[in-house]
Design a protein around this motif. Structure first.
Motif, mmCIF file in Angstrom:
data_model
loop_
_atom_site.group_PDB
_atom_site.id
_atom_site.type_symbol
_atom_site.label_atom_id
_atom_site.label_comp_id
_atom_site.label_asym_id
_atom_site.label_seq_id
_atom_site.Cartn_x
_atom_site.Cartn_y
_atom_site.Cartn_z
ATOM 1 N N HIS A 172 3.492 3.906 -6.829
ATOM 2 C CA HIS A 172 4.693 4.589 -6.344
ATOM 3 C C HIS A 172 5.401 5.328 -7.479
ATOM 4 O O HIS A 172 6.140 6.279 -7.230
ATOM 5 C CB HIS A 172 5.657 3.582 -5.713
ATOM 6 C CG HIS A 172 5.194 3.033 -4.399
ATOM 7 N ND1 HIS A 172 5.147 3.780 -3.241
ATOM 8 C CD2 HIS A 172 4.748 1.797 -4.054
ATOM 9 C CE1 HIS A 172 4.714 3.041 -2.240
ATOM 10 N NE2 HIS A 172 4.467 1.836 -2.699
ATOM 11 N N ARG B 265 6.261 11.660 2.553
ATOM 12 C CA ARG B 265 5.885 10.680 3.577
ATOM 13 C C ARG B 265 4.379 10.392 3.519
ATOM 14 O O ARG B 265 3.951 9.241 3.593
ATOM 15 C CB ARG B 265 6.284 11.223 4.949
ATOM 16 C CG ARG B 265 6.365 10.188 6.055
ATOM 17 C CD ARG B 265 6.982 10.782 7.303
ATOM 18 N NE ARG B 265 8.410 11.062 7.132
ATOM 19 C CZ ARG B 265 8.930 12.285 7.035
ATOM 20 N NH1 ARG B 265 8.151 13.341 7.098
ATOM 21 N NH2 ARG B 265 10.224 12.446 6.876
ATOM 22 N N ASP C 34 3.511 8.404 0.369
ATOM 23 C CA ASP C 34 3.835 6.991 0.545
ATOM 24 C C ASP C 34 2.780 6.292 1.395
ATOM 25 O O ASP C 34 2.396 5.158 1.103
ATOM 26 C CB ASP C 34 5.211 6.855 1.200
ATOM 27 C CG ASP C 34 5.623 5.405 1.380
ATOM 28 O OD1 ASP C 34 6.022 4.788 0.377
ATOM 29 O OD2 ASP C 34 5.523 4.896 2.509
ATOM 30 N N ARG C 35 2.315 6.960 2.444
ATOM 31 C CA ARG C 35 1.300 6.347 3.309
ATOM 32 C C ARG C 35 0.023 6.070 2.522
ATOM 33 O O ARG C 35 -0.579 4.993 2.639
ATOM 34 C CB ARG C 35 0.990 7.272 4.487
ATOM 35 C CG ARG C 35 0.036 6.674 5.525
ATOM 36 C CD ARG C 35 -0.475 7.724 6.480
ATOM 37 N NE ARG C 35 -1.326 8.696 5.810
ATOM 38 C CZ ARG C 35 -2.600 8.460 5.466
ATOM 39 N NH1 ARG C 35 -3.158 7.287 5.720
ATOM 40 N NH2 ARG C 35 -3.310 9.403 4.867
ATOM 41 N N ALA D 210 0.622 3.200 0.063
ATOM 42 C CA ALA D 210 0.740 1.917 0.765
ATOM 43 C C ALA D 210 -0.636 1.346 1.102
ATOM 44 O O ALA D 210 -0.821 0.126 1.106
ATOM 45 C CB ALA D 210 1.571 2.083 2.030
ATOM 46 N N SER E 148 4.806 -0.027 1.417
ATOM 47 C CA SER E 148 5.439 1.273 1.247
ATOM 48 C C SER E 148 6.643 1.174 0.322
ATOM 49 O O SER E 148 7.093 0.075 -0.024
ATOM 50 C CB SER E 148 5.893 1.822 2.604
ATOM 51 O OG SER E 148 4.811 2.286 3.371
ATOM 52 N N ASN E 149 7.154 2.334 -0.053
ATOM 53 C CA ASN E 149 8.469 2.404 -0.682
ATOM 54 C C ASN E 149 9.490 2.337 0.450
ATOM 55 O O ASN E 149 9.567 3.259 1.271
ATOM 56 C CB ASN E 149 8.607 3.717 -1.452
ATOM 57 C CG ASN E 149 9.974 3.887 -2.105
ATOM 58 O OD1 ASN E 149 10.948 3.258 -1.721
ATOM 59 N ND2 ASN E 149 10.045 4.765 -3.085
ATOM 60 N N ILE F 286 10.465 5.052 3.810
ATOM 61 C CA ILE F 286 10.285 4.802 5.246
ATOM 62 C C ILE F 286 11.589 4.433 5.940
ATOM 63 O O ILE F 286 11.638 4.335 7.167
ATOM 64 C CB ILE F 286 9.228 3.699 5.478
ATOM 65 C CG1 ILE F 286 9.685 2.357 4.892
ATOM 66 C CG2 ILE F 286 7.887 4.120 4.899
ATOM 67 C CD1 ILE F 286 8.735 1.208 5.201
#
Length: 307
Positions: free
Chosen positions: A121, A210, A213-214, A217, A223-224, A228
């Motif tokens: 992240h 987004r 992040d996906r 994850a 996730s962060n 989300i």
């Protein structure tokens, strides 16, 4: 018997394949393969310069294409480097290993630091010279700072030891700082908090953040939460996001099972039915979608928590 053994091995192999990276070298490799594999044709996070992949996790920038002007380091400017958005010095300076031997000793001997250093992240590919010029400077607003890198809208003031990222990534920078502070118990000054809270409001999550992040994850197991929307930041620390209005019966019936609570200090997780599910301090709480995600992130189930 052999059938069951083979199945168990496949499950373990699958778990290992998606476990969070253990060190910075592995993190760079995974960031290249699973997160930024197609972003070289779009541009790096700080300057928007495209690059050609080279080697296992490196690359070479096309600086003419993006209008980048070299400041002092032409060789480094052409090189892709992996930036810690929250600098490694901020991750390690409060740890004993850093005081004794700096980053190299922390990387060798401190498992917590290694996890922070390898957290996907917090990593992004950037122009090497910009990475060097930013160094471990904090982020801030520099309205009068000159452009030192041509069309690259990344400002640095060496006297104030501040850097200003382009508007396009300020929201992401803020949410990465919130995540790292919340996940690892890092301190943010009041001024930093106020700046990042402003950036978080002014520059909301976009489609790439987004998707980023996906992808992360899938490798990290979580996730962060500031991306989300399950956590938000207030002066003094992170809080759970305000829940939506009361759901209808149908919505409640369709709701997923309760999340898993992990304790970032003990690295132990609790299921919803466990005795200590809500016992930990909010500042130490990390949420995961399920037990597998918690274990992939390096957490283990509480001893008093039966399946």
């Amino acid at each position: 018997m052999w059938k069951y053994l083979f199945t168990a091995l496949l499950i373990l192999a699958s778990h290992a394949a998606t476990a969070a990276p253990l060190d910075f070298n592995q993190a760079k490799l995974e960031a290249r393969r699973y997160v930024y594999f197609d972003r070289n044709t779009v541009g790096d996070e700080y300057c928007g310069c495209k690059w050609e992949w080279a080697g296992r996790n490196g690359g070479r920038f096309d600086l003419d294409q993006c209008g980048y002007q070299v400041r002092t380091q032409p060789t480094r400017a052409e090189r892709v480097e992996w930036e810690h958005i929250v600098p490694a010095s901020e991750l390690g300076r409060q740890r004993q290993c850093w005081q004794q031997g700096g980053r190299s000793q922390c990387s060798r001997e401190d498992g917590v630091f290694s996890r922070m250093e390898a957290d996907l992240h917090n990593l992004a590919p950037v122009v090497g010279e910009v990475n060097g010029d930013r160094g471990n400077f904090q982020f801030g607003m520099l309205p009068n700072a000159p452009a030192r890198h041509g069309a690259c809208d990344f400002r640095v003031d060496f006297q104030q030891r501040l850097a200003q990222p382009a508007a396009s990534v300020r929201g992401m920078v803020a949410r990465v700082y919130f995540y790292m502070a919340d996940q690892y118990g890092l301190s943010l000054s009041r001024n930093q908090q106020q700046l990042f809270m402003a950036w978080d409001r002014q520059y909301p999550v976009d489609d790439w953040e987004r998707e980023r992040d996906r992808r992360i994850a899938e490798r990290m197991g979580h996730s962060n939460p500031f991306v989300i929307g399950s956590r938000s930041w207030r002066l003094g620390g992170a809080v759970d996001a305000t829940p939506p209005p009361a759901a209808t019966t149908a919505a409640v019936d369709a709701a997923p099972t309760a999340v898993v609570h992990g304790n970032r200090q003990s690295r132990i997780y609790h299921l919803a039915h466990c005795p200590s599910y809500n016992a930990m301090a909010a500042r130490n709480q990390v949420t995961f979608a399920d037990a597998a995600s918690a274990e992939a992130a390096g957490y283990r189930r509480a001893g008093n928590c039966r399946p």
